[in-house]
Design a protein around this motif. Structure first.
Motif, short mmCIF file in Angstrom:
data_model
loop_
_atom_site.label_atom_id
_atom_site.label_comp_id
_atom_site.label_asym_id
_atom_site.label_seq_id
_atom_site.Cartn_x
_atom_site.Cartn_y
_atom_site.Cartn_z
N MET A 339 74.23 -32.43 -46.69
CA MET A 339 73.23 -33.45 -47.02
C MET A 339 71.82 -32.90 -46.82
O MET A 339 70.92 -33.10 -47.66
N ALA A 340 71.61 -32.20 -45.70
CA ALA A 340 70.28 -31.65 -45.40
C ALA A 340 69.89 -30.58 -46.42
O ALA A 340 68.74 -30.53 -46.88
N VAL A 341 70.83 -29.74 -46.79
CA VAL A 341 70.54 -28.67 -47.76
C VAL A 341 70.21 -29.26 -49.12
O VAL A 341 69.25 -28.86 -49.79
N ARG A 342 70.96 -30.25 -49.54
CA ARG A 342 70.66 -30.90 -50.83
C ARG A 342 69.29 -31.56 -50.79
O ARG A 342 68.53 -31.51 -51.75
N GLY A 343 69.00 -32.20 -49.65
CA GLY A 343 67.70 -32.85 -49.51
C GLY A 343 66.56 -31.85 -49.64
O GLY A 343 65.55 -32.12 -50.30
N ARG A 349 68.27 -37.97 -51.13
CA ARG A 349 68.00 -38.73 -49.90
C ARG A 349 68.69 -38.10 -48.70
O ARG A 349 69.81 -37.59 -48.80
N VAL A 350 68.00 -38.17 -47.57
CA VAL A 350 68.57 -37.63 -46.33
C VAL A 350 68.65 -38.77 -45.32
O VAL A 350 67.70 -39.53 -45.15
N PHE A 351 69.81 -38.89 -44.68
CA PHE A 351 70.06 -39.96 -43.71
C PHE A 351 70.22 -39.35 -42.31
O PHE A 351 70.49 -38.15 -42.19
N PRO A 352 70.10 -40.18 -41.28
CA PRO A 352 70.27 -39.64 -39.92
C PRO A 352 71.68 -39.07 -39.73
O PRO A 352 72.66 -39.66 -40.20
N ALA A 353 71.75 -37.95 -39.03
CA ALA A 353 73.05 -37.28 -38.82
C ALA A 353 73.98 -38.16 -38.00
O ALA A 353 73.57 -38.76 -37.00
N ASP B 20 80.70 -63.83 -41.36
CA ASP B 20 79.82 -64.49 -42.34
C ASP B 20 78.46 -63.81 -42.41
O ASP B 20 77.88 -63.65 -43.48
N ALA B 21 77.95 -63.41 -41.24
CA ALA B 21 76.64 -62.75 -41.21
C ALA B 21 76.73 -61.38 -41.88
O ALA B 21 75.81 -60.96 -42.59
N LEU B 22 77.85 -60.66 -41.66
CA LEU B 22 78.02 -59.35 -42.29
C LEU B 22 78.05 -59.48 -43.81
O LEU B 22 77.48 -58.66 -44.53
N LEU B 23 78.72 -60.51 -44.28
CA LEU B 23 78.85 -60.69 -45.73
C LEU B 23 77.51 -60.99 -46.40
O LEU B 23 77.34 -60.74 -47.60
N GLU B 24 76.56 -61.48 -45.62
CA GLU B 24 75.23 -61.79 -46.15
C GLU B 24 74.39 -60.54 -46.41
O GLU B 24 73.43 -60.57 -47.16
N ILE B 25 74.74 -59.43 -45.74
CA ILE B 25 73.91 -58.22 -45.82
C ILE B 25 74.20 -57.47 -47.12
O ILE B 25 75.36 -57.18 -47.43
N GLU B 26 73.15 -57.15 -47.86
CA GLU B 26 73.35 -56.34 -49.07
C GLU B 26 73.43 -54.87 -48.67
O GLU B 26 72.51 -54.32 -48.07
N GLY B 27 74.55 -54.23 -49.00
CA GLY B 27 74.75 -52.85 -48.55
C GLY B 27 74.03 -51.84 -49.41
O GLY B 27 73.95 -51.99 -50.63
N ASP B 28 73.51 -50.78 -48.77
CA ASP B 28 72.86 -49.66 -49.46
C ASP B 28 73.96 -48.68 -49.88
O ASP B 28 74.52 -47.97 -49.06
N VAL B 29 74.27 -48.66 -51.18
CA VAL B 29 75.41 -47.88 -51.67
C VAL B 29 75.23 -46.38 -51.39
O VAL B 29 76.18 -45.69 -50.99
N ALA B 30 74.03 -45.86 -51.57
CA ALA B 30 73.81 -44.42 -51.34
C ALA B 30 74.00 -44.07 -49.87
O ALA B 30 74.59 -43.02 -49.54
N TYR B 31 73.55 -44.94 -49.00
CA TYR B 31 73.78 -44.72 -47.56
C TYR B 31 75.28 -44.81 -47.26
O TYR B 31 75.82 -43.99 -46.51
N GLY B 32 75.93 -45.76 -47.89
CA GLY B 32 77.38 -45.91 -47.72
C GLY B 32 78.13 -44.66 -48.17
O GLY B 32 79.11 -44.25 -47.54
N GLU B 33 77.64 -44.05 -49.24
CA GLU B 33 78.30 -42.83 -49.73
C GLU B 33 78.22 -41.71 -48.69
O GLU B 33 79.19 -40.97 -48.48
N TYR B 34 77.07 -41.61 -48.03
CA TYR B 34 76.97 -40.61 -46.96
C TYR B 34 77.85 -40.97 -45.78
O TYR B 34 78.63 -40.15 -45.29
#
Lengths: 424, 101
Positions: A339-343, A349-353, B20-34
């Motif tokens: 992730m860091a290398v791609r960033g 995008r880079v996220f916390p490790a 119910d509170a968790l279901l309200e949160i819109e997830g960041d797909v790119a962050y989820g992918e990481y």
């Protein structure tokens, strides 16, 4: 070609930066070179290639055409896994667009940013990932050096050494003796030697029931100790003896010609002697001048070397903090580094490790499998990779849970090897 | 499923947000992918550990919630869930829903 170590260690960072800048701009794609096709290197190469969709040119340098995992090799010794099932090839990575080079990387020129190959020539990089695993420290165990590994195998790198130890165990006379000299900390796979004892005992129980096992150990304590000792009592009562430092385990030498182990003056003869010597980072990180002592210190945020921001060091070779040296850890670290290398190279995008590790061990295999596990999650601090919480199997767990834990480990092996080497 | 949710509300530790509170949160797909790269170390080989690709986000969120609160028991998954914040759980659930099984 050979590179002079002094040559690339002596020059400054400014020159390196000046050389690297036109290299990035003057070519179509940034270049990443990965050295070592094991848990760390294969994962890093695969994730960088896959997630950059071809925007980064990835080369993986690995001498072996088939990589035999060290993890699960004890199950082969125990007779519950075939040797072939431990082997993984690089075809899927090549199909993903990775340039797989079967050669030895013999030197790094950090100023020119190139890696030289034993077969001749060199490869330029914008970012370099080193994941060479471990080497053994010659002379750390009196009487043992690498030339002794045919008489007294370490079997602590997957492959032919594992097969040799298995063959020796199968050729052992009835009622013979297996001696293991356990390694000092830190070493790869902390529960590994003790899972090995368990699997050798599992093999003896059904094939050579009067055989005995002696562990010579300079450590006071070892990983999952309460779980292993409970399991040895339950499954292999009377077969296994361990001599810790209070009983001479810290003052040991070996004689491969005589097949003897001298334990604080008492000479013990073994039919099979497994010496797991002290370890250090694989040679190339030493040659590249990236080590402090035996290991290569890295920044916890991205696994970059503390001595060279364009080089990331993964897995067993790195000194990172709280994570054990394991294939799982290397796989986890590789994803953060990727992730860091791609960033850095493509502005993704880079996220916390975040890091994680779980180590499963098999104590007994036949009839009712007895599996245990230990694991933790980790985060990056300024100082190191720091544990944020963990778990471990408990003594006295019911047999159903232990069998489930073993079945989990089988699913994990298939998942993580696909995650490293691509779907077969 | 409903039974599990009801029980979870009863035994939740203070730091486990209600489902119910968790279901309200819109997830960041790119962050989820990481974040999901941690999951693929174990999930994806079949057998005892189930695949996650394509799971509905409601299912994923309730599973993580139940591991965190102790309704579902597995030492590894409890530890994984304990290390995840609400936004991270939402991101993972959003990502896996987009994946093809």
């Amino acid at each position: 070609m050979t590179l002079n170590r002094r040559h690339f260690m002596g020059t400054g960072a400014a020159l390196a930066a000046a050389l690297s800048a036109p290299m990035v701009m003057g070519q179509s794609r940034p270049r990443v070179v990965v050295v070592g096709g094991g848990a760390g290197g294969a994962t890093a190469a695969r994730y960088i290639a896959k997630d950059s969709n071809g925007a980064i040119d990835v080369t993986l340098i690995e001498p072996s055409r088939t990589y035999y995992t060290c993890w699960f090799s004890n199950l082969y010794l125990g007779g519950v896994r075939t040797f072939d099932s431990l082997g993984h090839t690089y075809g899927a990575l090549a199909a993903d667009g990775i340039n797989v080079v079967h050669d030895y990387a013999v030197g790094v020129d950090r100023d020119a940013k190139t890696v030289s190959l034993a077969g001749g020539g060199s490869l330029p990089y914008d970012r370099l990932i080193l994941s060479p695993g471990i080497d053994f420290k010659d002379g750390a165990m009196p009487g043992w050096d690498v030339s002794a590994q045919n008489a007294m195998p370490h079997a602590y790198k997957g492959g032919s050494q594992t097969q040799l130890l298995k063959a020796q165990l199968e050729a052992m006379p009835e009622g013979g003796r297996f001696i293991m000299v356990a390694p000092p900390n830190p070493y790869r796979c902390p529960p590994g030697p003790y899972e090995r004892v368990s699997m050798v005992a599992n093999y003896f129980k059904y094939n050579n029931p009067t055989a005995s096992i002696l562990i010579v150990d300079l450590k006071e304590k070892f990983s999952k100790q309460a779980l292993f000792e409970e399991g040895w009592q339950r499954h292999y009562s009377g077969m296994i003896e361990r001599l810790g430092p209070d009983f001479g385990g810290a003052n040991v030498s070996v004689n491969p010609a005589e097949m003897t182990v001298d334990i604080d003056g008492a000479v013990e003869k073994g039919d099979v002697v497994n010496v797991i010597p002290a370890m250090q980072a694989g040679r190339i990180v030493h040659q590249a001048g990236l080590t402090e002592g035996d290991w290569a210190p890295v920044n916890a945020a991205d696994m970059s070397s503390k001595m060279d921001a364009d080089i990331h060091i993964l897995g067993d070779a790195s000194a990172q903090g709280d994570m054990p040296k394991s294939g799982f850890s290397a796989n986890s670290q590789a994803k953060v580094a990727a992730m860091a290398v791609r960033g850095a190279l493509t502005d993704s995008r880079v996220f916390p490790a975040k890091y994680s590790n779980t180590c499963w061990s098999l104590i007994h295999a036949v009839d009712q499998p007895d599996g245990v596990k230990v694991g933790a999650n980790y985060e990056a601090t300024e100082e190191k990779i720091a544990s944020t919480g963990g778990f471990i199997s408990q003594p006295g767990e019911d047999v159903g849970l232990r069998a489930d834990t073993y079945r989990e480990s089988l699913a994990w092996y298939d998942a993580i090897t696909s995650d490293m080497f691509g779907a077969a | 499923m409903m039974l599990a949710l009801v029980c979870a509300t009863g035994v939740s530790a203070e730091d486990v947000a209600p489902i119910d509170a968790l279901l309200e949160i819109e997830g960041d797909v790119a962050y989820g992918e990481y974040l999901a790269t941690e999951c693929t170390a174990c999930h994806g080989g079949g057998g005892r550990i189930p695949p996650l690709a394509g799971l509905p986000r409601e299912y994923m969120l309730s599973a993580l919630h139940d591991y965190k609160s102790g309704v579902r028991e597995n030492a590894t998954m409890k530890n994984v869930a304990m290390a995840l914040g609400d936004d991270e759980m939402a991101a993972l659930a959003a990502f896996f829903e987009t994946e093809t099984p």
